[in-house]
Scaffold this active site. Structure first.
Site, PDB file in Angstrom:
ATOM      1  N   SER A 279      23.456   4.653  -7.376  1.00 49.50           N
ATOM      2  CA  SER A 279      23.330   4.097  -6.037  1.00 49.50           C
ATOM      3  C   SER A 279      21.921   4.239  -5.458  1.00 49.50           C
ATOM      4  CB  SER A 279      24.386   4.747  -5.142  1.00 49.50           C
ATOM      5  OG  SER A 279      24.439   4.104  -3.900  1.00 49.50           O
TER       6      SER A 279
ATOM      7  N   ASP B 176      19.577  -0.905  -1.617  1.00 48.84           N
ATOM      8  CA  ASP B 176      19.492   0.325  -2.402  1.00 48.84           C
ATOM      9  C   ASP B 176      19.620  -0.035  -3.892  1.00 48.84           C
ATOM     10  OD1 ASP B 176      22.267  -0.237  -2.344  1.00 48.84           O
ATOM     11  OD2 ASP B 176      22.762   1.868  -2.674  1.00 48.84           O
TER      12      ASP B 176
ATOM     13  N   ASP C 109      21.881  -0.044  -6.191  1.00 49.46           N
ATOM     14  CA  ASP C 109      22.979  -0.859  -6.719  1.00 49.46           C
ATOM     15  C   ASP C 109      23.430  -1.917  -5.708  1.00 49.46           C
ATOM     16  OD1 ASP C 109      24.196   0.996  -4.994  1.00 49.46           O
ATOM     17  OD2 ASP C 109      26.058   0.990  -6.130  1.00 49.46           O
TER      18      ASP C 109
ATOM     19  N   ASP D 184      24.795  -2.179  -2.761  1.00 43.57           N
ATOM     20  CA  ASP D 184      25.957  -2.249  -1.871  1.00 43.57           C
ATOM     21  C   ASP D 184      25.519  -1.990  -0.429  1.00 43.57           C
ATOM     22  OD1 ASP D 184      25.460   0.409  -2.362  1.00 43.57           O
ATOM     23  OD2 ASP D 184      27.539   0.963  -2.744  1.00 43.57           O
TER      24      ASP D 184
HETATM   25 MG    MG Z   1      24.715   2.121  -3.286  1.00 45.53          MG
END
Ligand code: MG
Length: 404
Positions: free
Chosen positions: A55, A197, A199, A201
């Protein structure tokens, strides 16, 4: 998987593990976490998924995240159960002829179209916005610039090649990590800046003047938009979220339901309460008609939709969101149960979803024992800085009294 140096290594280990139990694997390659979640949600034959990602964390980290059949993250209970199964070895090992197979698929088109369907793409395209997207060399490189282009925006991409060494910035899109984005938005006279960020999300935003807009303010703005469009309804957010969210939601005729900290419990509560919207004050927004999980690209598309439909720049849109000052500190806490028991006696009116959140007329205070360290965190927010300091003082004194 995300773009980290170790992601290939972990992905191959995950594939070996899954196929050894007799299950097949669809390898989606490098994609944002929400793209995988969306793929699982709309493929009813696929019972779950695994993302290799750390993440927003620094480059040396990595991890694996489990996804349910509806695209939601595993709940804490489900994570604990899978750890038990792993430790007790209560999983199946397939015989040689039943070992799972590996397929590859590209889910990027499906994901981009899925977002375009859920926003007013024509209204966005009619405005010919100029948007700067800071991919931070993360997984969104393969989807966000393309999505914004297909929404009719003139796109300026920075740090837009996947690189697990994160040469440009730390993967967390907080204000101190997106100075470059602020400068590029100002220099190119863009309408909006977006940062994701690692990844993707999460998304954070820079207004047309090159100023960072606080994540809490974006959460409040979007929550208000959804409540207004639904004629009321529930918005779900953790107890750590700014009071500006509740103020904006109430003014629009909606109601806030607070949860413990963590996105899986926000999504679970949204499902239970049939919430119209939810999210965290860190740039993780959840649009239930799309996916019961945070989605950074969807957040960017929705902010553009709001700008297009209201005909206002982001700096104007956030003007009505109440301003608060936040301060935080941490204090030693070796006896979590004693602290919680004491807080219940001291503040019986508080919300105990996670620690104790005590709301006052002009601010609030959260006292929350850490799950991993022998400390308690104290957050205070007030209309003025001095009020925030006063509330923090009340919290610190209460903890001292209780723990002795
Ligand atoms: Mg994330």
């Amino acid at each position: 998987m995300d773009a980290r140096i170790s992601s290939h290594m972990f992905k191959n280990a995950v594939i070996a593990g899954v196929t050894s139990t007799g299950s097949d694997v669809v390898d989606l390659g490098l994609i944002p976490t929400p793209a995988l979640q969306y793929y699982i949600k709309i493929n009813p034959k696929i019972p779950g998924g695994i993302v290799v990602t750390a993440s927003h964390n620094p480059k040396e980290y990595n991890g694996i995240k489990f996804i349910q059949d509806d695209g939601r993250e595993f709940t804490r209970e489900m994570d604990e159960e899978s750890e038990r199964m792993y430790k007790n070895k209560t999983y199946r090992i397939a015989s040689w002829q039943d070992v799972g197979q590996v397929y590859t698929e590209d889910c990027k088109r499906l994901y981009i179209d899925g977002i375009k369907e859920k926003v007013d793409a024509d209204a966005i395209a009619a405005k010919s916005f100029k948007v700067v997207v800071d991919c931070g060399n993360g997984a969104c490189c393969v989807t966000s610039p393309q999505l914004l282009k297909e929404l009719g925006c003139a796109v300026v991409s920075i740090n837009a090649h996947p690189d697990g060494r994160f040469p440009a910035r730390n993967p967390e899109p907080v204000e101190e990590n997106v100075e470059q984005l602020k400068n590029v938005v100002a220099e190119t006279n863009a309408n909006l800046g977006v940062a994701h960020d690692g990844d993707a999300d999460r998304a954070t935003f820079v207004d047309e003047k090159g100023r960072f807009v606080s994540e809490d303010v974006i959460l409040a703005l979007m929550a208000k938009y959804y409540v207004e469009n639904s004629g009321g309804g529930v918005v779900v957010t953790p107890v750590s979220s700014s009071r500006c969210v509740e103020d904006a939601v109430k003014a629009a005729g909606g109601e806030v339901v607070y949860t413990p900290v963590g996105s899986p419990v926000v999504a679970e509560t949204m499902l239970k309460t049939r919430a119209v919207f939810g999210g965290e004050g860190n740039g993780g927004l959840i649009f239930p008609e799309h996916l019961l999980a945070r989605d950074g690209a969807m957040s960017a598309a929705k902010i553009l939709e709001l700008m297009a439909l209201e005909g206002k720049p982001l700096s104007e849109l956030v003007k009505d969101i109440p301003k608060y000052h936040t301060i935080k500190t941490k204090v030693p806490c070796r006896d979590k149960l004693k602290l919680l028991k004491g807080l219940k006696e001291e503040f019986p009116e508080a919300n105990f979803a996670d620690g104790a959140r005590i709301d006052y007329e002009d601010g609030w205070l959260l006292i929350r024992p850490s799950g991993t360290e022998p400390i308690a965190r104290i957050f205070a927010e007030g209309k003025t800085e001095s009020r925030a300091k006063e509330l923090l003082e009340i919290g610190m004194k209460a903890v001292k009294r209780i723990l002795g």
